[in-house]
Each structure stands twice: as C-alpha cells, then as structure tokens.
Design an enzyme around this catalytic site. Sequence first.
Site, PDB file in Angstrom:
ATOM      1  N   ASP A  59     -10.055  -3.759  -8.593  1.00 15.83           N
ATOM      2  CA  ASP A  59      -8.592  -3.860  -8.710  1.00 15.83           C
ATOM      3  C   ASP A  59      -7.969  -2.488  -8.941  1.00 15.83           C
ATOM      4  O   ASP A  59      -6.972  -2.359  -9.635  1.00 15.83           O
ATOM      5  CB  ASP A  59      -8.187  -4.830  -9.837  1.00 15.83           C
ATOM      6  CG  ASP A  59      -6.690  -5.094  -9.854  1.00 15.83           C
ATOM      7  OD1 ASP A  59      -6.041  -4.975  -8.807  1.00 15.83           O
ATOM      8  OD2 ASP A  59      -6.156  -5.391 -10.949  1.00 15.83           O
ATOM      9  N   TRP A  85       3.731  -0.396  -4.106  1.00 16.27           N
ATOM     10  CA  TRP A  85       4.710  -0.737  -5.140  1.00 16.27           C
ATOM     11  C   TRP A  85       5.166   0.456  -5.978  1.00 16.27           C
ATOM     12  O   TRP A  85       5.737   0.287  -7.044  1.00 16.27           O
ATOM     13  CB  TRP A  85       4.240  -1.896  -6.000  1.00 16.27           C
ATOM     14  CG  TRP A  85       2.810  -1.915  -6.450  1.00 16.27           C
ATOM     15  CD1 TRP A  85       1.725  -2.338  -5.727  1.00 16.27           C
ATOM     16  CD2 TRP A  85       2.299  -1.530  -7.732  1.00 16.27           C
ATOM     17  NE1 TRP A  85       0.591  -2.235  -6.485  1.00 16.27           N
ATOM     18  CE2 TRP A  85       0.917  -1.751  -7.718  1.00 16.27           C
ATOM     19  CE3 TRP A  85       2.891  -1.034  -8.894  1.00 16.27           C
ATOM     20  CZ2 TRP A  85       0.092  -1.471  -8.818  1.00 16.27           C
ATOM     21  CZ3 TRP A  85       2.074  -0.764  -9.993  1.00 16.27           C
ATOM     22  CH2 TRP A  85       0.698  -0.978  -9.942  1.00 16.27           C
ATOM     23  N   GLY A 124       2.458  -7.627  -3.970  1.00 20.53           N
ATOM     24  CA  GLY A 124       1.920  -8.957  -3.695  1.00 20.53           C
ATOM     25  C   GLY A 124       0.440  -8.953  -3.387  1.00 20.53           C
ATOM     26  O   GLY A 124      -0.076  -9.923  -2.842  1.00 20.53           O
ATOM     27  N   GLY A 125      -0.235  -7.848  -3.750  1.00 19.78           N
ATOM     28  CA  GLY A 125      -1.678  -7.766  -3.522  1.00 19.78           C
ATOM     29  C   GLY A 125      -2.413  -8.941  -4.147  1.00 19.78           C
ATOM     30  O   GLY A 125      -3.375  -9.464  -3.582  1.00 19.78           O
ATOM     31  N   ASN A 132      -5.012  -1.930  -3.956  1.00 20.58           N
ATOM     32  CA  ASN A 132      -6.400  -2.368  -3.741  1.00 20.58           C
ATOM     33  C   ASN A 132      -6.463  -3.466  -2.673  1.00 20.58           C
ATOM     34  O   ASN A 132      -5.458  -4.071  -2.324  1.00 20.58           O
ATOM     35  CB  ASN A 132      -6.991  -2.895  -5.049  1.00 20.58           C
ATOM     36  CG  ASN A 132      -6.212  -4.076  -5.584  1.00 20.58           C
ATOM     37  OD1 ASN A 132      -5.084  -3.910  -6.033  1.00 20.58           O
ATOM     38  ND2 ASN A 132      -6.786  -5.259  -5.511  1.00 20.58           N
TER      39      ASN A 132
HETATM   40  O1  LIG Z   1      -1.034  -5.796  -6.110  1.00 18.65           O
HETATM   41  C1  LIG Z   1       0.181  -5.632  -6.245  1.00 18.65           C
HETATM   42  O2  LIG Z   1       0.984  -5.805  -5.328  1.00 18.65           O
HETATM   43  C2  LIG Z   1       0.649  -5.173  -7.596  1.00 18.65           C
HETATM   44  C3  LIG Z   1       2.017  -5.021  -7.882  1.00 18.65           C
HETATM   45  C4  LIG Z   1       2.410  -4.551  -9.149  1.00 18.65           C
HETATM   46  C5  LIG Z   1       3.882  -4.348  -9.298  1.00 18.65           C
HETATM   47  O3  LIG Z   1       4.610  -4.463  -8.271  1.00 18.65           O
HETATM   48  O4  LIG Z   1       4.413  -4.058 -10.361  1.00 18.65           O
HETATM   49  C6  LIG Z   1       1.389  -4.273 -10.124  1.00 18.65           C
HETATM   50  C7  LIG Z   1       0.035  -4.410  -9.720  1.00 18.65           C
HETATM   51  N1  LIG Z   1      -0.302  -4.868  -8.497  1.00 18.65           N
HETATM   52  C8  LIG Z   1      -1.067  -4.047 -10.581  1.00 18.65           C
HETATM   53  O5  LIG Z   1      -2.237  -4.138 -10.166  1.00 18.65           O
HETATM   54  C9  LIG Z   1      -0.818  -3.562 -11.882  1.00 18.65           C
HETATM   55  O6  LIG Z   1      -1.749  -3.195 -12.629  1.00 18.65           O
HETATM   56  C10 LIG Z   1       0.533  -3.475 -12.307  1.00 18.65           C
HETATM   57  C11 LIG Z   1       1.062  -3.104 -13.535  1.00 18.65           C
HETATM   58  C12 LIG Z   1       2.410  -3.267 -13.417  1.00 18.65           C
HETATM   59  C13 LIG Z   1       3.442  -3.046 -14.443  1.00 18.65           C
HETATM   60  O7  LIG Z   1       4.627  -3.226 -14.096  1.00 18.65           O
HETATM   61  O8  LIG Z   1       3.117  -2.659 -15.587  1.00 18.65           O
HETATM   62  N2  LIG Z   1       2.727  -3.691 -12.167  1.00 18.65           N
HETATM   63  C14 LIG Z   1       1.603  -3.836 -11.461  1.00 18.65           C
END
Ligand SMILES: O=C(O)c1cc(C(=O)O)c2c(n1)C(=O)C(=O)c1cc(C(=O)O)[nH]c1-2
Length: 580
Positions: free
Chosen positions: A306, A246, A197-198, A264
């Site tokens: 990020d 995560w 949830g960032g 981040n």
């Molecule tokens: O900030 C967060 O909480 C968060 C959660 C997630 C996630 O839970 O999959 C991703 C990201 N950020 C993220 O920055 C990111 O690049 C990302 C790629 C993916 C994916 O499933 O391919 N999840 C996430």
Amino acid sequence: QKVENSVTPATPVPPLSERTGTQGAAAPRTYTPVTDARLQKPEARNWLMYRGTYDGHGFSPLDQVNAGNVRELVPVWSFSTGVTEGHQSPPIVNDGVMFVTTPQAQVIALDAKTGEMLWRYKRQLPEDLTQLHPTNRGVALYGDKVYVATTDCYLVALDAKTGKEVWAKKVEDYQKGHYMTLAPLIARGKVMVGGSGGEYGVRGFIAGYDVNTGEQAWKTFTIPGPGEPGHDTWKNGWETGGGSIWLTGQYDPQLNLAYWGTGNAAPWMGDARPGDNLHTSSVLAINPDDGKIRGHHQYHWNDSWDWDEVSAPLLINLDRNGRSIPTLVHAGRDGYLWTLERRQDGIRFISGVPFVNQDVFAKLDPETGRPTYNEARKPRLDNKVEFCPSLWGGKDWPPEAYNPQTKLLYIPANENLCGALTGHRMDYVPGQLFLGAGLEDIGMSLKPGATHIGELQAWDLTTMKKVWSHPFPNSQLWGPVLTTGGGLVFMGGTNDRMFRAFDAKSGQQLWQTKLNSGVTAVPSTFEVDGTQYIAVQSGWGVDAQRMQDSLVAIDPVRFKSDVPQGGVVWVFALRQRAGQ
Ligand SMILES: O=C(O)c1cc(C(=O)O)c2c(n1)C(=O)C(=O)c1cc(C(=O)O)[nH]c1-2
C-alpha cells in the site's frame, strides 16, 4: 448581581438543500487576476498555489519573521471553519485575499489581513456518498476564478470575487468509488486534476480541462490500456489496478512537463496481479498541452505494501561534480529518498537511499534504481507478512520542503513503525472496497527499542546525508513543512496540537504554540501592507487520527492523547506588527 440562566430557543435547521450554495456579503473589492506570467515568476508576497511555486519547494523568501525574532510570533486572527474532520489545505493568498478549503470541499474566501469572511461556497453532496478520506487539499487560482476538486468528483470553477459557481464539470462517477481530494494544478491554459479511489479499484487518471470553459481537453490513464507502452506489465486486473492520483503535480515551464506521483496498485497483494504494474507507485512526466506521457520512473514494482508514491517530486537543480543537474527529489512512502534526472526525453534514475528503517529492499540496481525485494517481507495471499515501514510508509502525503538558502530538504518522517498484512483473493464490485484484505488483516507494531516515531529530518542533497533531525518520542508526524528565507522551518503534525518553528540550519526548536486541534494542513506565508504573516489550518482527522488510534492500541500510556477535531484558520505575525 443575579445572572439568569438562559436558554436560547432552538432555531429550526434548514434542510440541506437550502444550506448549500454560496453565502456571504461578497463585499465588492479589487481582485488581481492570476496570469501565466504570475504563476511562473514567484511573488514573495503571495502564496498562489498548493506548494507556493511550480517547483514544489514549499519555500518563501520572506524574512521579516526569522530565526532571531520568531519567539515574538503571536496570533493576529483566527476563523473557525465550523467543520470537523481532517483539514489539509494551505491558505492560498493572492494580494490580500485568502482561500482555504475544508473537508467536503467547502471553499472559504477571507480578507487575509483582517480575517473577515468574504464568501463561503458549500457544495451539496449526494447522500449516498461514502468516503474513506473526506478531506480536501486546496484550490488553484487562474484569471478571476478559483478551482476546486470535490469529493463527489466534480471540478468546480467559482468567481473569485463572489464565490458564485461559474461551471461544474463531472470528472468521474463517485458511485464507482472515484473521489477527489487534491488541489488542481494549472499550467498552459489547462486545469489538471487526478482522482482518488485506489482502495475501490479505480483505474487512476489525470485529466486536463480548458481553464476558461471547463471542457475536457484530454484524459490520460496512469495504467496503460491494450496497445499502449507498459500494458504488458499487467497479466490481469489492469482495469481495476489503482494507480490513483491524489496530490498536486509540479510543473517545469522550461521542459513544459508536469510531474505527477501515482498511487499503489490495487488490490494490495502483488501476487494477485503478476507483473511490474506500470505506472503504479511511479512518477509520470505529462505534457499539459496534450496529456501525453513523456517519461516515467517506477519507484517500486508490483507493490504489495500500500505504498502510494503520490507525492509529486520536487524540482531541484543540484550541483554534482561541478555541474548543475535538473533533478526530481522524492521522499517516498517506501522509505527511500529518490533522486532522478528530469530531461526532455524522460526521467533517469540517479540515486535512492533509505531515510527510515526499511527492511524490504535488499538492493537497488545501480543503473535503473529497480529494487530487489527481500521476499520474506513481501505480503502475499493468505499469509501474514511483516515489514517496515508500515503501510503508511516512511512518509505519507504531508509534503517535504526544500530551502534553496540552506540547501537542505526537510522531511516529515515516521520511523520505527512497522506493519503486517494478510491478503485474500477478492472479487471486484464497483463502488465497494477492493483492498484485498480486511481491516482486521492490517497489523501495526513498533520496532523493539523504538525511541521515537515522528522525526523531522534535514537532508543535504549534495552528500545525501541526514544533517539533523528532531525526533518526537511519543507522537507520529503528519506535518506538511514550510521553510522560509528567515531561516525557519514551520510544521505541525503531532498529537499534542502544537504548531512549531525550527532553525532551518541547526534544527533547534525556536517556537511553538498549542492550537485548538491538531495540525495536518499545509502552512503558508504571505505579506500584506508590509507585514509577513504565517498561516495554517488546524483540524485533526483522516489518517493522522487513524495512525493515532493504532499507536494507542500498541501503547495506550506512551501515545495517549486527546486531540479534538474542529477546523480553524490561524494567522500569526510578529507581536510588534500584529496590531497594525
Ligand atoms: O488510494 C487512494 O486513492 C488514496 C486516496 C487518499 C486520499 O485521496 O486522501 C489516501 C490514500 N489513498 C492513502 O493510501 C492514504 O494513506 C491516505 C491518507 C490520507 C489522509 O488524508 O490523511 N489520504 C489518503
């Protein structure tokens, strides 16, 4: 013979409430309970947790399938999950019983040898749930239960034999932007989860629950509150500062410390929240008994790119000057390969070297590893700033793997993709995106003359040199890596639906097969009745697909691909064993 065209009458679709819960025959069968002793002593025949073992190596000693015979690998069974979007969970296997998860936190139990479905758990998700990353990275096993962290932010325990819900505990409020995608980590009687949830401005946390009752034992925020060490690294915004978790942590039973990577800081622009912003983009050492932070290292301060550093570091003992040093190794989203020392009293910096084109760090402090930034490459409010690598980093979440036999680390990297960000001041509204930039403010570009984007890299951790690499000229790489005692490296992650095997020593590609969809899930391997199986889920989606869309926008000819969605569990074995 005349064949009549026929139309099957439509069956009315039952309302959602009637479709949730556990389905399946739940054939009574034996199930081997998972104990602490079993989690701590790796079992070659099984894949009991996210990366196979507590050290996070993504390595199995099984060698029936090896560099000499991998060309004989054929599918033994496959199983359509019936779900679209990005499938990422490894097939987790305990004595012939396989558990996979799908997007929306469905859990499916299968007979690992035959592919027969034992049960399927579907959670009824709230209709107002919006998710940026509607994926799930797998289960954790303990005793006779299976644990899953859900997108509506519950920790659920299921009976491993029947799939029936034993308990479900609310971890956080999804309406405030919390969601969970990671596989839980279990150690010392605690089942640990962190929250995503960032992008919604949550304050990241890890929470430990009693593995039997589901009662919360502790909750530790990644961002220290008033009076806690590190709080003074925030001038403002700590309550909404990100640092989400995560991906599953790794655990060192000797030190009794679990190592977790953190996301981040939020919102994206660093100058909106002056200070180092501990403990975002960091690794935390957490005691699973009380949740206390026993050490930390921040890879890069005041993040503006990020660059989550959520991948937990691998626990590797490295020979340095004739001495074996317990280390943490992390291929960062910031494009640096970090080595740290893990100690009872904390975490000490050893080294950091770039593994992709990185133009942001001017230098690292040789003692602390703290980077000095090239200020022209640090995004700030109301300016467009370009930097390499892009916001998806040198490597996003797909885990790297370490083979103790070749002593090489295998990194699924993205090289030559750069980014641009234009930040804006933004007000926090609970449950709404808090990026500090609109989607139109995100730019992507190729480094001029880029020969490739995706690159599987093998690093010698003694010399800190890249010893071989396999570039993908026309594709990004979102392939979690598995390496084996058969001298092999398995990986998918490209935009051509291939799942591949490489020679772990030389990097030569030895085998590939085209699947129904792209592969971004973690591969695993296991043995039943004397046969070694390689297993992986296909199912393209989430950010692999978003990066694909960005590449197509840059060069529609070079990056053209049509990867359909759709999840399937694929299980392979050597041709001569496949019929058994
Ligand atoms: O900030 C967060 O909480 C968060 C959660 C997630 C996630 O839970 O999959 C991703 C990201 N950020 C993220 O920055 C990111 O690049 C990302 C790629 C993916 C994916 O499933 O391919 N999840 C996430």
